[in-house]
Design a protein around this motif. Structure first.
Motif, PDB file in Angstrom:
ATOM      1  N   THR A 120      29.748  26.301  42.565  1.00 34.77           N
ATOM      2  CA  THR A 120      29.012  27.539  42.846  1.00 34.77           C
ATOM      3  C   THR A 120      29.782  28.760  42.343  1.00 34.77           C
ATOM      4  N   SER A 121      30.905  28.529  41.683  1.00 29.31           N
ATOM      5  CA  SER A 121      31.757  29.610  41.201  1.00 29.31           C
ATOM      6  C   SER A 121      31.062  30.438  40.125  1.00 29.31           C
ATOM      7  N   LEU A 122      31.307  31.740  40.151  1.00 29.16           N
ATOM      8  CA  LEU A 122      30.778  32.612  39.099  1.00 29.16           C
ATOM      9  C   LEU A 122      31.402  32.291  37.746  1.00 29.16           C
ATOM     10  N   LEU A 123      32.532  31.606  37.755  1.00 29.04           N
ATOM     11  CA  LEU A 123      33.190  31.244  36.501  1.00 29.04           C
ATOM     12  C   LEU A 123      32.337  30.305  35.658  1.00 29.04           C
ATOM     13  N   THR A 124      31.402  29.622  36.298  1.00 29.41           N
ATOM     14  CA  THR A 124      30.585  28.633  35.585  1.00 29.41           C
ATOM     15  C   THR A 124      29.109  29.032  35.511  1.00 29.41           C
ATOM     16  N   GLU A 140      41.810  41.329  53.164  1.00 29.71           N
ATOM     17  CA  GLU A 140      40.468  40.950  53.620  1.00 29.71           C
ATOM     18  C   GLU A 140      39.500  40.837  52.449  1.00 29.71           C
ATOM     19  N   LYS A 141      39.575  41.778  51.537  1.00 24.68           N
ATOM     20  CA  LYS A 141      38.700  41.719  50.363  1.00 24.68           C
ATOM     21  C   LYS A 141      39.081  40.546  49.463  1.00 24.68           C
ATOM     22  N   ALA A 142      40.374  40.263  49.390  1.00 20.64           N
ATOM     23  CA  ALA A 142      40.822  39.117  48.589  1.00 20.64           C
ATOM     24  C   ALA A 142      40.273  37.812  49.158  1.00 20.64           C
ATOM     25  N   LYS A 143      40.295  37.685  50.474  1.00 21.15           N
ATOM     26  CA  LYS A 143      39.733  36.488  51.118  1.00 21.15           C
ATOM     27  C   LYS A 143      38.250  36.345  50.808  1.00 21.15           C
ATOM     28  N   SER A 144      37.553  37.473  50.831  1.00 16.01           N
ATOM     29  CA  SER A 144      36.104  37.435  50.605  1.00 16.01           C
ATOM     30  C   SER A 144      35.760  37.076  49.162  1.00 16.01           C
ATOM     31  N   ARG A 145      36.727  37.250  48.250  1.00 18.80           N
ATOM     32  CA  ARG A 145      36.467  36.964  46.831  1.00 18.80           C
ATOM     33  C   ARG A 145      36.732  35.515  46.454  1.00 18.80           C
ATOM     34  N   ILE A 146      37.461  34.782  47.288  1.00 16.67           N
ATOM     35  CA  ILE A 146      37.945  33.461  46.877  1.00 16.67           C
ATOM     36  C   ILE A 146      36.818  32.540  46.424  1.00 16.67           C
ATOM     37  N   LEU A 147      35.752  32.451  47.192  1.00 18.55           N
ATOM     38  CA  LEU A 147      34.683  31.510  46.838  1.00 18.55           C
ATOM     39  C   LEU A 147      33.930  31.916  45.576  1.00 18.55           C
ATOM     40  N   ARG A 148      34.061  33.165  45.169  1.00 18.39           N
ATOM     41  CA  ARG A 148      33.453  33.563  43.888  1.00 18.39           C
ATOM     42  C   ARG A 148      34.044  32.755  42.733  1.00 18.39           C
ATOM     43  N   TRP A 149      35.340  32.434  42.868  1.00 16.90           N
ATOM     44  CA  TRP A 149      36.071  31.822  41.754  1.00 16.90           C
ATOM     45  C   TRP A 149      36.481  30.380  42.046  1.00 16.90           C
ATOM     46  N   TRP A 150      36.043  29.837  43.159  1.00 18.19           N
ATOM     47  CA  TRP A 150      36.508  28.513  43.580  1.00 18.19           C
ATOM     48  C   TRP A 150      35.640  27.411  42.977  1.00 18.19           C
ATOM     49  N   MET A 179      44.935  31.047  46.893  1.00 16.71           N
ATOM     50  CA  MET A 179      44.051  29.898  47.019  1.00 16.71           C
ATOM     51  C   MET A 179      44.891  28.690  47.418  1.00 16.71           C
ATOM     52  N   LYS A 180      44.297  27.759  48.146  1.00 11.25           N
ATOM     53  CA  LYS A 180      45.052  26.631  48.696  1.00 11.25           C
ATOM     54  C   LYS A 180      45.675  25.755  47.621  1.00 11.25           C
ATOM     55  N   ASP A 181      45.047  25.721  46.433  1.00  7.05           N
ATOM     56  CA  ASP A 181      45.584  24.866  45.367  1.00  7.05           C
ATOM     57  C   ASP A 181      46.444  25.648  44.377  1.00  7.05           C
ATOM     58  N   ASN A 182      46.948  26.800  44.824  1.00  6.35           N
ATOM     59  CA  ASN A 182      47.885  27.598  44.017  1.00  6.35           C
ATOM     60  C   ASN A 182      49.167  27.858  44.798  1.00  6.35           C
ATOM     61  N   THR A 183      49.617  26.880  45.541  1.00 11.91           N
ATOM     62  CA  THR A 183      50.767  27.073  46.426  1.00 11.91           C
ATOM     63  C   THR A 183      51.831  26.002  46.191  1.00 11.91           C
ATOM     64  N   PRO A 184      53.070  26.281  46.583  1.00 16.18           N
ATOM     65  CA  PRO A 184      54.113  25.252  46.503  1.00 16.18           C
ATOM     66  C   PRO A 184      53.762  24.014  47.328  1.00 16.18           C
ATOM     67  N   GLU A 185      53.084  24.224  48.454  1.00 15.62           N
ATOM     68  CA  GLU A 185      52.699  23.095  49.311  1.00 15.62           C
ATOM     69  C   GLU A 185      51.738  22.157  48.580  1.00 15.62           C
ATOM     70  N   PRO A 209      39.865  38.223  20.982  1.00 16.90           N
ATOM     71  CA  PRO A 209      38.760  38.161  21.952  1.00 16.90           C
ATOM     72  C   PRO A 209      38.771  39.368  22.883  1.00 16.90           C
ATOM     73  N   ILE A 210      37.583  39.833  23.228  1.00 18.88           N
ATOM     74  CA  ILE A 210      37.448  41.044  24.040  1.00 18.88           C
ATOM     75  C   ILE A 210      37.396  40.694  25.530  1.00 18.88           C
ATOM     76  N   HIS A 211      38.226  41.392  26.315  1.00 21.90           N
ATOM     77  CA  HIS A 211      38.202  41.301  27.777  1.00 21.90           C
ATOM     78  C   HIS A 211      37.257  42.375  28.327  1.00 21.90           C
ATOM     79  N   CYS A 212      36.668  42.105  29.488  1.00 23.38           N
ATOM     80  CA  CYS A 212      35.781  43.120  30.069  1.00 23.38           C
ATOM     81  C   CYS A 212      36.570  44.315  30.589  1.00 23.38           C
ATOM     82  N   GLY A 213      37.692  44.046  31.270  1.00 21.53           N
ATOM     83  CA  GLY A 213      38.500  45.128  31.822  1.00 21.53           C
ATOM     84  C   GLY A 213      38.175  45.473  33.264  1.00 21.53           C
ATOM     85  N   TRP A 214      37.073  44.926  33.810  1.00 24.09           N
ATOM     86  CA  TRP A 214      36.692  45.309  35.176  1.00 24.09           C
ATOM     87  C   TRP A 214      36.735  44.162  36.187  1.00 24.09           C
ATOM     88  N   CYS A 215      36.823  42.923  35.734  1.00 21.45           N
ATOM     89  CA  CYS A 215      36.886  41.818  36.698  1.00 21.45           C
ATOM     90  C   CYS A 215      38.278  41.777  37.333  1.00 21.45           C
TER      91      CYS A 215
END
Length: 250
Positions: free
Chosen positions: A75-79, A97-107, A148-154, A219-225
Motif C-alpha cells: 500500500t506504499s506510495l512508493l509503488t 509524531e509527524k514522522a510516525k504518521s508518515r511511516i506507512l506511506r513508505w512501508w 522504521m523497525k527494519d532499519n535498526t541494529p536490532e 535524473p531530476i529529483h522533485c525536491g519536496w518529498c
C-alpha cells in the motif's frame, strides 16, 4: 585470514551507494556482486540508470531481480504511480509524531527482510557451487527521529541469527555498515570515498525525466518529498555540494 566475497544490495540512493563504495574501498573483498531489486517502485528507471552508471564505473557485476509482486501487495506510495507524493516541510523531518504518521506511506511489507534473504540465497548458492563465502551488505540507517523497525541494529542482529537456521552451511554475515550514521555523516564518508553524487537518486516521486549537464543525463529529483528534503539537508550540513537537479528548491 579467509578472503570473502560481498553481495551488496543497492537501490541507487545516497546510503546504499555509500555502503557499496565503503565495501569496495575499505573492506576490499575477494569479489563484489551488486543486487538491485525491482519491487514495483515508481522510481525504478531512475534507480536503474544510476546503479548501472555506478556498476560500470566500478566494473562490478549487477543483477536485477524482479520482485514486482511486492509492489502489487504493497500500500506504499512508493509503488503507486497514480497517487501524488505529499510535500514534507524541512521542520517536519524532526517532528516525531509527524514522522510516525508518515511511516506507512513508505512501508512495503517485509521489504528489507526479503531483500536480505534474496542476497543470502545468492551467497549460499555461490558457496555451494564454488566454495566461497559471501557476506551480505545493505545500506540501511536508523533514521531519526523515528526509525522504521527494519532499519535498526536490532533488525540486523535478528537477520544474522536467522542466517544459520535458513542456510545449510551457515557462516554468512549480514552487515549494515552505516546503520548508526546520520545522513550528513554518510555524505561526508561518500565524498571521501569519491562517489559521483550525480549518479545517486533519492526522490520518492520519480518520473520527472532527466536534464543534460555537460553532455550527461542527470535524473531530476522533485525536491519536496521527505527523502529529497533529507538529502538536501544532509549535503548542506555536510557542507558538500550536491550536483543533483531538483524541480523545486526552497
Amino acid at each position: 585470514m579467509e578472503k570473502r566475497g560481498a553481495i551488496c544490495l543497492v537501490s541507487g540512493g545516497v546510503d546504499s551507494v555509500t555502503a557499496l563504495y565503503y565495501v569496495y574501498h575499505r573492506i576490499k573483498p575477494k569479489d563484489i556482486k551488486i543486487i538491485f531489486c525491482n519491487y514495483g517502485q515508481r522510481t525504478f528507471e531512475e534507480e536503474k540508470y544510476c546503479i548501472t552508471k555506478i556498476s560500470n564505473l566500478l566494473n562490478l557485476e549487477m543483477k536485477i531481480i524482479d520482485i514486482s509482486w511486492l509492489g502489487e501487495i504493497s500500500t506504499s506510495l512508493l509503488t503507486k504511480k497514480n497517487l501524488e507524493i505529499p510535500e514534507t516541510k524541512f521542520e517536519d523531518l524532526f517532528d516525531a509524531e509527524k514522522a510516525k504518521s508518515r511511516i506507512l506511506r513508505w512501508w512495503d511489507p517485509c521489504r528489507n527482510a526479503i531483500l536480505i534473504l534474496i542476497a543470502l540465497a545468492h551467497a549460499e548458492s555461490l558457496d555451494i557451487r564454488y566454495n566461497i563465502k559471501y557476506d551480505v551488505y545493505i545500506g540501511i540507517r536508523r533514521e531519526t527521529p523515528v526509525a522504521m523497525k527494519d532499519n535498526t541494529p536490532e533488525f540486523i542482529e535478528i537477520m544474522n541469527k536467522l542466517v544459520d537456521h535458513a542456510t545449510h552451511y551457515g557462516g554468512y554475515k549480514v552487515y549494515a555498515p552505516l546503520i548508526t550514521y546520520d545522513k550528513d555523516k554518510v555524505v561526508r564518508l561518500g565524498e571521501e570515498l569519491g562517489i559521483p553524487w550525480k549518479y545517486t537518486y533519492s526522490c520518492y516521486r520519480g518520473g520527472l525525466g532527466y536534464k543534460e549537464v555537460n553532455g550527461e543525463k542527470i535524473p531530476i529529483h522533485c525536491g519536496w518529498c521527505s527523502n529529497c528534503r533529507r538529502r538536501i539537508l544532509a549535503f548542506k550540513e555536510a557542507n558538500i555540494k550536491d550536483p543533483s537537479i531538483y524541480l523545486k528548491l526552497d
